[in-house]
Design an enzyme around this catalytic site. Structure first.
Site, PDB file in Angstrom:
ATOM      1  CE  LYS A  38      44.121  31.682  40.613  1.00 56.64           C
ATOM      2  NZ  LYS A  38      44.063  33.152  40.492  1.00 56.64           N
ATOM      3  NE  ARG A  42      49.800  33.877  43.696  1.00 56.23           N
ATOM      4  CZ  ARG A  42      48.449  33.369  44.238  1.00 56.23           C
ATOM      5  NH1 ARG A  42      48.385  32.150  44.658  1.00 56.23           N
ATOM      6  NH2 ARG A  42      47.756  34.420  44.391  1.00 56.23           N
ATOM      7  NE  ARG A  51      37.662  37.463  46.310  1.00 52.82           N
ATOM      8  CZ  ARG A  51      38.609  36.742  45.913  1.00 52.82           C
ATOM      9  NH1 ARG A  51      38.651  35.879  44.958  1.00 52.82           N
ATOM     10  NH2 ARG A  51      40.103  37.246  46.352  1.00 52.82           N
ATOM     11  NE  ARG A  77      41.254  36.601  49.832  1.00 53.02           N
ATOM     12  CZ  ARG A  77      41.599  35.679  48.905  1.00 53.02           C
ATOM     13  NH1 ARG A  77      40.764  34.954  48.463  1.00 53.02           N
ATOM     14  NH2 ARG A  77      42.820  35.974  48.471  1.00 53.02           N
ATOM     15  NE  ARG A 114      45.488  38.952  46.001  1.00 60.26           N
ATOM     16  CZ  ARG A 114      43.889  38.925  46.011  1.00 60.26           C
ATOM     17  NH1 ARG A 114      43.300  39.915  46.670  1.00 60.26           N
ATOM     18  NH2 ARG A 114      43.376  38.015  45.687  1.00 60.26           N
TER      19      ARG A 114
HETATM   20  P1  AMP Z   1      44.962  33.277  46.606  1.00 61.84           P
HETATM   21  O1  AMP Z   1      43.867  33.181  47.223  1.00 61.84           O
HETATM   22  O2  AMP Z   1      45.525  32.366  45.676  1.00 61.84           O
HETATM   23  O3  AMP Z   1      44.702  34.738  45.825  1.00 61.84           O
HETATM   24  O4  AMP Z   1      46.283  33.647  47.519  1.00 61.84           O
HETATM   25  C1  AMP Z   1      46.191  34.467  48.641  1.00 61.84           C
HETATM   26  C2  AMP Z   1      47.535  34.893  48.968  1.00 61.84           C
HETATM   27  O5  AMP Z   1      48.275  33.974  49.323  1.00 61.84           O
HETATM   28  C3  AMP Z   1      48.303  35.436  47.923  1.00 61.84           C
HETATM   29  O6  AMP Z   1      48.165  37.029  47.882  1.00 61.84           O
HETATM   30  C4  AMP Z   1      49.622  35.466  48.570  1.00 61.84           C
HETATM   31  O7  AMP Z   1      49.985  36.009  49.512  1.00 61.84           O
HETATM   32  C5  AMP Z   1      49.476  33.884  49.100  1.00 61.84           C
HETATM   33  N1  AMP Z   1      49.799  32.831  48.116  1.00 61.84           N
HETATM   34  C6  AMP Z   1      48.828  31.884  47.613  1.00 61.84           C
HETATM   35  N2  AMP Z   1      49.666  30.954  46.960  1.00 61.84           N
HETATM   36  C7  AMP Z   1      50.641  31.452  46.761  1.00 61.84           C
HETATM   37  C8  AMP Z   1      51.785  30.757  46.169  1.00 61.84           C
HETATM   38  N3  AMP Z   1      51.873  29.908  45.308  1.00 61.84           N
HETATM   39  N4  AMP Z   1      52.994  31.620  46.236  1.00 61.84           N
HETATM   40  C9  AMP Z   1      53.356  32.618  47.125  1.00 61.84           C
HETATM   41  N5  AMP Z   1      52.370  33.160  47.761  1.00 61.84           N
HETATM   42  C10 AMP Z   1      51.021  32.348  47.625  1.00 61.84           C
END
Ligand code: AMP
Length: 215
Positions: A13, A88, A125, A157, A168
């Protein structure tokens, strides 16, 4: 134009979002990036969510809904935006309707990828802490830990470690995958095969957008 990019963690993404936003001149609204920035800057939100992010769990709907609502109040998001990592959950999808109106989203693209690929991609990554540029662990930037784009530190990360990735993926299956049928029922969902070279994913993505009158 407003579009949503859905897909499991590691589906690509972030990579595709950066390209699409540049191509169409729209901002990328990534709740993950916003939350990571808050953690880095030790804000109140950052302190609240740091351990949740590290564990690979979802932060509260209330918090991310507020971040997104405030982001859409900024002038640059008025004409269009790409949502990456939001919504989400079904509560977030409903909040998005309330923010943008029920016909506020033009298309929702899902990047389809198998779980095994997600695990392989995420464990290898590395990301720039400053600008978010993505590298593989074998890239020279990752080895030298310096971003070729901005000179920032290239790191792994904490939530790209295997146990957090598993959590996740569970959160994705439980809370986010049901959103595919939510957007499919509205005729907004298109699927793109994320298990191919990033350039081929982009080409397919541009062609499905063109089919929907976005070019
Ligand atoms: P991402 O970079 O989109 O994979 O997001 C990293 C982390 O941020 C996720 O594993 C969640 O802990 C938190 N996070 C990001 N977007 C959301 C969302 N829309 N709802 C809840 N937690 C989020």
């Amino acid at each position: 134009m407003r579009l949503i990019l859905l897909g499991a963690p590691g589906a690509g993404k972030g990579t595709q979002a950066a390209y699409i936003c540049k191509r169409f001149g729209i901002p990328q609204i990534s709740t993950g990036d916003m939350l990571r920035a808050a953690v880095r800057e030790h804000t109140g939100v950052g302190l609240e969510v740091a351990s949740i992010l590290e564990n690979g769990q979802l932060v509260s709907d209330e918090l991310v809904n507020r971040l997104v609502r405030e982001r859409f109040e900024q002038a640059d998001a008025a004409a269009g935006a790409l949502l990456d990592g939001f919504p989400r959950t079904d509560v977030q999808a409903e909040a998005l309707d309330a923010i943008l109106g029920a016909d506020g989203v033009k298309v929702c693209v899902n990047l389809d990828v198998p779980d095994a690929l997600v695990m392989a991609r995420l464990t290898s990554r590395r990301v720039c802490q400053e600008c978010g540029n993505i590298y593989r662990e074998s890239d020279i930037e990752a080895i030298s830990q310096t971003c070729s784009n901005c000179g920032g530190d290239v790191v792994q990360r904490a939530d790209d470690l295997p146990e957090a990735i598993t959590r996740r993926l569970e959160a994705y299956e439980r809370d986010t995958a049901p959103l595919l049928s939510f957007y499919e029922r509205r005729g907004l969902l298109v699927r793109v095969d994320g298990d191919q070279d990033a350039h081929d994913v982009t080409a397919q993505l541009l062609s499905v957008l063109a089919e929907r009158g976005i070019s």
